[in-house]
Design a protein around this motif. Sequence first.
Motif, PDB file in Angstrom:
ATOM      1  N   LYS A 131     100.772  28.116  22.214  1.00 42.73           N
ATOM      2  CA  LYS A 131     101.050  26.565  22.014  1.00 42.73           C
ATOM      3  C   LYS A 131     102.501  26.674  21.124  1.00 42.73           C
ATOM      4  CE  LYS A 131      99.762  22.166  20.748  1.00 42.73           C
ATOM      5  NZ  LYS A 131      98.878  21.287  20.094  1.00 42.73           N
ATOM      6  N   GLN A 132     102.498  27.384  20.240  1.00 42.79           N
ATOM      7  CA  GLN A 132     103.733  27.569  19.238  1.00 42.79           C
ATOM      8  C   GLN A 132     104.926  28.068  20.243  1.00 42.79           C
ATOM      9  OE1 GLN A 132     102.078  29.992  16.332  1.00 42.79           O
ATOM     10  NE2 GLN A 132     101.682  28.341  15.183  1.00 42.79           N
ATOM     11  N   LYS A 133     104.639  29.047  21.232  1.00 46.73           N
ATOM     12  CA  LYS A 133     105.739  29.342  21.903  1.00 46.73           C
ATOM     13  C   LYS A 133     106.037  28.410  22.933  1.00 46.73           C
ATOM     14  CE  LYS A 133     104.961  34.493  21.562  1.00 46.73           C
ATOM     15  NZ  LYS A 133     104.059  35.469  22.316  1.00 46.73           N
ATOM     16  N   ASN A 134     105.343  28.030  23.427  1.00 44.78           N
ATOM     17  CA  ASN A 134     105.487  26.923  24.697  1.00 44.78           C
ATOM     18  C   ASN A 134     104.765  25.440  24.688  1.00 44.78           C
ATOM     19  OD1 ASN A 134     105.907  25.679  27.260  1.00 44.78           O
ATOM     20  ND2 ASN A 134     105.623  27.670  28.369  1.00 44.78           N
ATOM     21  N   GLN A 135     105.446  24.627  23.999  1.00 46.35           N
ATOM     22  CA  GLN A 135     105.026  23.393  23.874  1.00 46.35           C
ATOM     23  C   GLN A 135     104.729  22.601  25.129  1.00 46.35           C
ATOM     24  OE1 GLN A 135     104.197  21.731  21.059  1.00 46.35           O
ATOM     25  NE2 GLN A 135     104.711  23.504  19.819  1.00 46.35           N
ATOM     26  N   SER A 136     105.234  23.036  26.299  1.00 41.99           N
ATOM     27  CA  SER A 136     104.926  22.331  27.537  1.00 41.99           C
ATOM     28  C   SER A 136     103.699  22.801  28.467  1.00 41.99           C
ATOM     29  CB  SER A 136     106.206  22.543  28.543  1.00 41.99           C
ATOM     30  OG  SER A 136     106.288  24.016  28.903  1.00 41.99           O
ATOM     31  N   LEU A 137     103.088  23.801  27.672  1.00 36.86           N
ATOM     32  CA  LEU A 137     101.637  24.141  28.240  1.00 36.86           C
ATOM     33  C   LEU A 137     100.913  23.150  28.278  1.00 36.86           C
ATOM     34  CD1 LEU A 137     101.317  27.769  27.092  1.00 36.86           C
ATOM     35  CD2 LEU A 137     101.775  27.026  29.654  1.00 36.86           C
ATOM     36  N   TYR A 138      99.894  22.898  29.183  1.00 37.43           N
ATOM     37  CA  TYR A 138      98.945  21.895  29.235  1.00 37.43           C
ATOM     38  C   TYR A 138      97.719  22.266  28.261  1.00 37.43           C
ATOM     39  CZ  TYR A 138      95.180  18.942  30.906  1.00 37.43           C
ATOM     40  OH  TYR A 138      94.121  17.901  30.778  1.00 37.43           O
ATOM     41  N   TYR A 139      97.262  21.398  27.589  1.00 36.93           N
ATOM     42  CA  TYR A 139      96.025  21.591  26.538  1.00 36.93           C
ATOM     43  C   TYR A 139      95.140  20.519  26.673  1.00 36.93           C
ATOM     44  CZ  TYR A 139      98.030  25.901  24.315  1.00 36.93           C
ATOM     45  OH  TYR A 139      98.496  26.904  24.122  1.00 36.93           O
ATOM     46  N   SER A 140      94.022  20.588  27.023  1.00 41.18           N
ATOM     47  CA  SER A 140      93.082  19.115  27.069  1.00 41.18           C
ATOM     48  C   SER A 140      92.482  19.122  25.743  1.00 41.18           C
ATOM     49  CB  SER A 140      92.072  19.507  28.302  1.00 41.18           C
ATOM     50  OG  SER A 140      91.253  18.528  28.114  1.00 41.18           O
ATOM     51  N   LYS A 141      93.067  18.224  24.934  1.00 39.92           N
ATOM     52  CA  LYS A 141      92.190  17.938  23.767  1.00 39.92           C
ATOM     53  C   LYS A 141      90.726  17.705  23.851  1.00 39.92           C
ATOM     54  CE  LYS A 141      96.162  16.317  21.073  1.00 39.92           C
ATOM     55  NZ  LYS A 141      96.696  15.381  20.079  1.00 39.92           N
ATOM     56  N   ARG A 142      90.145  16.952  25.107  1.00 36.85           N
ATOM     57  CA  ARG A 142      88.878  16.704  25.532  1.00 36.85           C
ATOM     58  C   ARG A 142      88.069  17.999  25.488  1.00 36.85           C
ATOM     59  NH1 ARG A 142      86.022  16.476  29.983  1.00 36.85           N
ATOM     60  NH2 ARG A 142      87.684  16.727  31.363  1.00 36.85           N
ATOM     61  N   VAL A 143      88.693  18.945  26.066  1.00 36.18           N
ATOM     62  CA  VAL A 143      87.987  20.434  26.153  1.00 36.18           C
ATOM     63  C   VAL A 143      87.842  20.965  24.668  1.00 36.18           C
ATOM     64  CG1 VAL A 143      88.270  22.907  26.922  1.00 36.18           C
ATOM     65  CG2 VAL A 143      88.873  20.737  28.216  1.00 36.18           C
ATOM     66  N   PHE A 144      88.941  20.708  23.735  1.00 33.05           N
ATOM     67  CA  PHE A 144      88.878  21.557  22.394  1.00 33.05           C
ATOM     68  C   PHE A 144      87.866  20.617  21.649  1.00 33.05           C
ATOM     69  CE2 PHE A 144      93.436  23.121  23.614  1.00 33.05           C
ATOM     70  CZ  PHE A 144      92.721  24.258  23.631  1.00 33.05           C
ATOM     71  N   ILE A 155      84.871  22.296  19.547  1.00 34.23           N
ATOM     72  CA  ILE A 155      84.480  22.056  18.307  1.00 34.23           C
ATOM     73  C   ILE A 155      83.222  21.613  17.885  1.00 34.23           C
ATOM     74  CG2 ILE A 155      85.165  20.521  16.153  1.00 34.23           C
ATOM     75  CD1 ILE A 155      87.998  20.355  17.581  1.00 34.23           C
ATOM     76  N   ILE A 156      82.489  20.770  18.812  1.00 30.60           N
ATOM     77  CA  ILE A 156      81.334  20.353  18.827  1.00 30.60           C
ATOM     78  C   ILE A 156      80.333  21.570  19.003  1.00 30.60           C
ATOM     79  CG2 ILE A 156      79.447  18.897  19.741  1.00 30.60           C
ATOM     80  CD1 ILE A 156      81.781  16.397  19.939  1.00 30.60           C
ATOM     81  N   ARG A 157      80.713  22.421  20.064  1.00 28.11           N
ATOM     82  CA  ARG A 157      79.864  23.561  20.341  1.00 28.11           C
ATOM     83  C   ARG A 157      80.001  24.290  19.006  1.00 28.11           C
ATOM     84  NH1 ARG A 157      80.126  28.564  23.266  1.00 28.11           N
ATOM     85  NH2 ARG A 157      78.626  28.700  24.763  1.00 28.11           N
ATOM     86  N   GLU A 158      81.133  24.665  18.691  1.00 30.65           N
ATOM     87  CA  GLU A 158      80.979  25.547  17.346  1.00 30.65           C
ATOM     88  C   GLU A 158      80.306  24.789  16.006  1.00 30.65           C
ATOM     89  OE1 GLU A 158      81.560  29.020  15.910  1.00 30.65           O
ATOM     90  OE2 GLU A 158      82.750  28.790  17.589  1.00 30.65           O
ATOM     91  N   SER A 159      80.365  23.775  15.973  1.00 33.49           N
ATOM     92  CA  SER A 159      79.700  22.969  14.750  1.00 33.49           C
ATOM     93  C   SER A 159      78.145  23.302  14.814  1.00 33.49           C
ATOM     94  CB  SER A 159      80.000  21.640  14.991  1.00 33.49           C
ATOM     95  OG  SER A 159      81.231  21.259  14.551  1.00 33.49           O
ATOM     96  N   PHE A 210      88.270  25.282  12.323  1.00 34.32           N
ATOM     97  CA  PHE A 210      89.544  24.370  11.527  1.00 34.32           C
ATOM     98  C   PHE A 210      90.513  24.840  12.696  1.00 34.32           C
ATOM     99  CE2 PHE A 210      87.263  23.322   7.873  1.00 34.32           C
ATOM    100  CZ  PHE A 210      88.133  22.086   7.570  1.00 34.32           C
ATOM    101  N   LYS A 211      90.716  26.265  13.324  1.00 37.37           N
ATOM    102  CA  LYS A 211      91.817  26.533  14.066  1.00 37.37           C
ATOM    103  C   LYS A 211      91.769  25.877  15.341  1.00 37.37           C
ATOM    104  CE  LYS A 211      93.427  30.197  12.021  1.00 37.37           C
ATOM    105  NZ  LYS A 211      94.720  30.005  11.282  1.00 37.37           N
ATOM    106  N   LEU A 212      90.519  25.295  15.662  1.00 38.48           N
ATOM    107  CA  LEU A 212      90.280  24.481  17.059  1.00 38.48           C
ATOM    108  C   LEU A 212      90.819  23.030  16.725  1.00 38.48           C
ATOM    109  CD1 LEU A 212      86.718  25.670  18.400  1.00 38.48           C
ATOM    110  CD2 LEU A 212      88.667  25.638  19.748  1.00 38.48           C
ATOM    111  N   LEU A 213      90.479  22.537  15.594  1.00 37.96           N
ATOM    112  CA  LEU A 213      90.917  21.370  14.879  1.00 37.96           C
ATOM    113  C   LEU A 213      92.492  21.243  15.110  1.00 37.96           C
ATOM    114  CD1 LEU A 213      88.533  20.534  12.152  1.00 37.96           C
ATOM    115  CD2 LEU A 213      88.746  19.097  13.982  1.00 37.96           C
ATOM    116  N   SER A 214      93.287  22.095  14.753  1.00 35.89           N
ATOM    117  CA  SER A 214      94.590  22.451  14.608  1.00 35.89           C
ATOM    118  C   SER A 214      95.326  22.357  16.145  1.00 35.89           C
ATOM    119  CB  SER A 214      95.257  23.501  13.966  1.00 35.89           C
ATOM    120  OG  SER A 214      95.102  24.776  14.667  1.00 35.89           O
ATOM    121  N   LEU A 215      94.194  22.579  17.226  1.00 34.25           N
ATOM    122  CA  LEU A 215      94.923  22.096  18.610  1.00 34.25           C
ATOM    123  C   LEU A 215      94.759  20.802  18.724  1.00 34.25           C
ATOM    124  CD1 LEU A 215      93.412  25.532  20.169  1.00 34.25           C
ATOM    125  CD2 LEU A 215      95.698  24.970  19.956  1.00 34.25           C
ATOM    126  N   VAL A 216      93.727  19.807  18.103  1.00 30.07           N
ATOM    127  CA  VAL A 216      93.597  18.556  18.687  1.00 30.07           C
ATOM    128  C   VAL A 216      94.493  17.761  17.627  1.00 30.07           C
ATOM    129  CG1 VAL A 216      91.857  16.856  18.554  1.00 30.07           C
ATOM    130  CG2 VAL A 216      91.215  19.096  19.300  1.00 30.07           C
TER     131      VAL A 216
END
Length: 199
Positions: free
Chosen positions: A35-48, A52-56, A111-117
Motif C-alpha cells: 500500500k505504501q508503494k502503490n496508493q492506487s491499488l484497490y483495498y476493500s476496507k470491508r474485507v479488512f 479484524i473481527i476474525r482476528e479479535s 493493529f496492523k489490520l487497523l492501519s489498513l482501515v
Amino acid sequence: SAFNSQNSINILLRLLKSNDVSIRLASVKCLIKLKQKNQSLYYSKRVFKKLIIRESKYYKNSIDIIASLHETISNTQSLLKTDRDTEIFIARQSIADLIEEQLDTSLECIFKLLSLVYDETDINVTYSGLFSNVKDARINALEFLDNLLHSDLKFKVFPLIEHTVLEENNTSSSILKLDKISERKYITTLIKKRGKRVK
C-alpha cells in the motif's frame, strides 16, 4: 505491474486466513508495504474489517484459554505427587507461555489490520501509547481508540484492548467476560486451529 500487485494482494488476503498467527502477521506487514508503494491499488476496507473481527475472535479465545490454563495450573500445583504429574504441570506451563506469545502476535496483527482501515500514523502512535510506561499515555491512547473505532469494530475490538492495557494479567477480568474452557476442549482447539508450533 499493477496487475501483479493486485494479484499479490489477493494471495496475501488468502494467507490472512491461515491458522498460524505468525503467517497472518507477516501477510499484513506485506500488505502495508504494498500500500505504501502503490496508493492506487484497490483495498476493500470491508474485507479488512471482517479480518479484524476474525482476528479479535482468535485473540479473545486465546485470553479464555490462558485464563482456563492458569486456573488448572494453580489448582494442581499443590497436588504434584508423581513424575507424570510434574511433566503434565510443566507441559501446561509451556502451552500457557506459547499462547501468551501468540496473544502478543495476534494483537500486533489487529493493529496492523487497523492501519489498513484507518490512518496508519494514528494507529502506530496509538499502539505505542497503549504500551507506554506512562499511565496517562496509556489512558490517552485508549480514549483516542475509543473515539476512533465505530460500530462492530468498537464493540468487538475495544473491550479486548482495554482488558489488555488495564488488567494486570490474563487470569481474570473486570472488563471482559472470560469463558471457562475445559482442558479437553482447548487442547482440541489448539491442535485443530493453531499453527504447527502448538502441535
